[in-house]
Motif scaffolding. Sequence first.
Motif, PDB file in Angstrom:
ATOM      1  N   MET A   1       1.910  51.438 -60.306  1.00 16.43           N
ATOM      2  CA  MET A   1       1.651  50.804 -61.589  1.00 16.43           C
ATOM      3  C   MET A   1       0.598  49.716 -61.419  1.00 16.43           C
ATOM      4  SD  MET A   1       3.282  51.915 -64.262  1.00 16.43           S
ATOM      5  CE  MET A   1       4.158  53.444 -64.226  1.00 16.43           C
ATOM      6  N   SER A   2       0.085  49.263 -62.525  1.00 15.15           N
ATOM      7  CA  SER A   2      -0.971  48.248 -62.503  1.00 15.15           C
ATOM      8  C   SER A   2      -0.423  46.886 -62.108  1.00 15.15           C
ATOM      9  CB  SER A   2      -1.633  48.157 -63.878  1.00 15.15           C
ATOM     10  OG  SER A   2      -0.805  47.452 -64.779  1.00 15.15           O
ATOM     11  N   ASP A   3      -1.337  46.019 -61.701  1.00 18.26           N
ATOM     12  CA  ASP A   3      -0.945  44.658 -61.346  1.00 18.26           C
ATOM     13  C   ASP A   3      -0.366  43.917 -62.558  1.00 18.26           C
ATOM     14  OD1 ASP A   3      -1.701  44.970 -58.706  1.00 18.26           O
ATOM     15  OD2 ASP A   3      -3.701  44.142 -59.008  1.00 18.26           O
ATOM     16  N   LEU A   4      -0.868  44.235 -63.749  1.00 17.82           N
ATOM     17  CA  LEU A   4      -0.358  43.594 -64.962  1.00 17.82           C
ATOM     18  C   LEU A   4       1.103  43.974 -65.194  1.00 17.82           C
ATOM     19  CD1 LEU A   4      -0.795  41.866 -67.472  1.00 17.82           C
ATOM     20  CD2 LEU A   4      -1.686  43.901 -68.624  1.00 17.82           C
ATOM     21  N   VAL A   5       1.431  45.246 -65.019  1.00 16.78           N
ATOM     22  CA  VAL A   5       2.816  45.715 -65.192  1.00 16.78           C
ATOM     23  C   VAL A   5       3.725  45.024 -64.182  1.00 16.78           C
ATOM     24  CG1 VAL A   5       4.326  47.750 -65.020  1.00 16.78           C
ATOM     25  CG2 VAL A   5       2.121  47.931 -66.188  1.00 16.78           C
ATOM     26  N   LYS A   6       3.235  44.891 -62.944  1.00 18.27           N
ATOM     27  CA  LYS A   6       4.025  44.217 -61.903  1.00 18.27           C
ATOM     28  C   LYS A   6       4.195  42.734 -62.218  1.00 18.27           C
ATOM     29  CE  LYS A   6       2.683  47.465 -58.328  1.00 18.27           C
ATOM     30  NZ  LYS A   6       1.844  47.720 -57.164  1.00 18.27           N
ATOM     31  N   ALA A   7       3.133  42.101 -62.719  1.00 18.89           N
ATOM     32  CA  ALA A   7       3.206  40.670 -63.047  1.00 18.89           C
ATOM     33  C   ALA A   7       4.205  40.421 -64.177  1.00 18.89           C
ATOM     34  CB  ALA A   7       1.821  40.152 -63.434  1.00 18.89           C
ATOM     35  N   ARG A  42      10.650  45.662 -61.254  1.00 18.26           N
ATOM     36  CA  ARG A  42       9.940  46.066 -60.035  1.00 18.26           C
ATOM     37  C   ARG A  42       8.538  46.603 -60.318  1.00 18.26           C
ATOM     38  NH1 ARG A  42      15.124  47.952 -59.268  1.00 18.26           N
ATOM     39  NH2 ARG A  42      14.540  50.089 -59.793  1.00 18.26           N
ATOM     40  N   GLY A  43       8.192  46.710 -61.601  1.00 19.95           N
ATOM     41  CA  GLY A  43       6.875  47.224 -61.959  1.00 19.95           C
ATOM     42  C   GLY A  43       6.771  48.728 -61.845  1.00 19.95           C
ATOM     43  N   GLU A  44       7.912  49.416 -61.841  1.00 20.42           N
ATOM     44  CA  GLU A  44       7.929  50.872 -61.737  1.00 20.42           C
ATOM     45  C   GLU A  44       7.791  51.552 -63.095  1.00 20.42           C
ATOM     46  OE1 GLU A  44      10.959  50.750 -57.912  1.00 20.42           O
ATOM     47  OE2 GLU A  44      11.649  51.658 -59.784  1.00 20.42           O
ATOM     48  N   LYS A  45       8.141  50.839 -64.149  1.00 18.78           N
ATOM     49  CA  LYS A  45       8.042  51.358 -65.515  1.00 18.78           C
ATOM     50  C   LYS A  45       7.097  50.484 -66.313  1.00 18.78           C
ATOM     51  CE  LYS A  45      11.191  54.699 -65.909  1.00 18.78           C
ATOM     52  NZ  LYS A  45      10.954  56.029 -66.389  1.00 18.78           N
ATOM     53  N   ASN A  46       6.270  51.133 -67.106  1.00 16.67           N
ATOM     54  CA  ASN A  46       5.372  50.432 -68.021  1.00 16.67           C
ATOM     55  C   ASN A  46       6.110  50.332 -69.355  1.00 16.67           C
ATOM     56  OD1 ASN A  46       3.250  49.352 -69.382  1.00 16.67           O
ATOM     57  ND2 ASN A  46       1.862  51.076 -69.079  1.00 16.67           N
ATOM     58  N   ALA A  47       6.726  49.188 -69.587  1.00 13.03           N
ATOM     59  CA  ALA A  47       7.563  49.008 -70.768  1.00 13.03           C
ATOM     60  C   ALA A  47       6.725  49.004 -72.045  1.00 13.03           C
ATOM     61  CB  ALA A  47       8.337  47.698 -70.657  1.00 13.03           C
TER      62      ALA A  47
END
Length: 114
Positions: A1-7, A42-47
Amino acid sequence: MSDLVKAIGQRIRNYRTQKGLSQEKLAELSGCHPTYIGQVERGEKNATLESLEKICLGLDLPLEKLFEKINNNSLIKNERNIPLECYELLSSKTKSEQEQIFRIILAMDKYKQN
């Protein structure tokens, strides 16, 4: 996933732990599945925005605060944003811990000036 999703996921985890909530309790308060909460953190899903809104309601957090101070340009360029990292670290602490850390920083800054 993207850094934004992880952040965003890390920020959700920070607010959740700061409020003393388990993933299960946040899931209950937000109407999301506990597994989904973990995946988002965990940034595994893009909500979706709808899911983020539900999570923010469960955290009693305005949606705009979730995105506060996130500079997507530095995330895209993969640059470290030290002020943002400090903000994230402080956000994950209790009010008392935040005050202690702030006093330490002030003391270090005063020492440096002497």
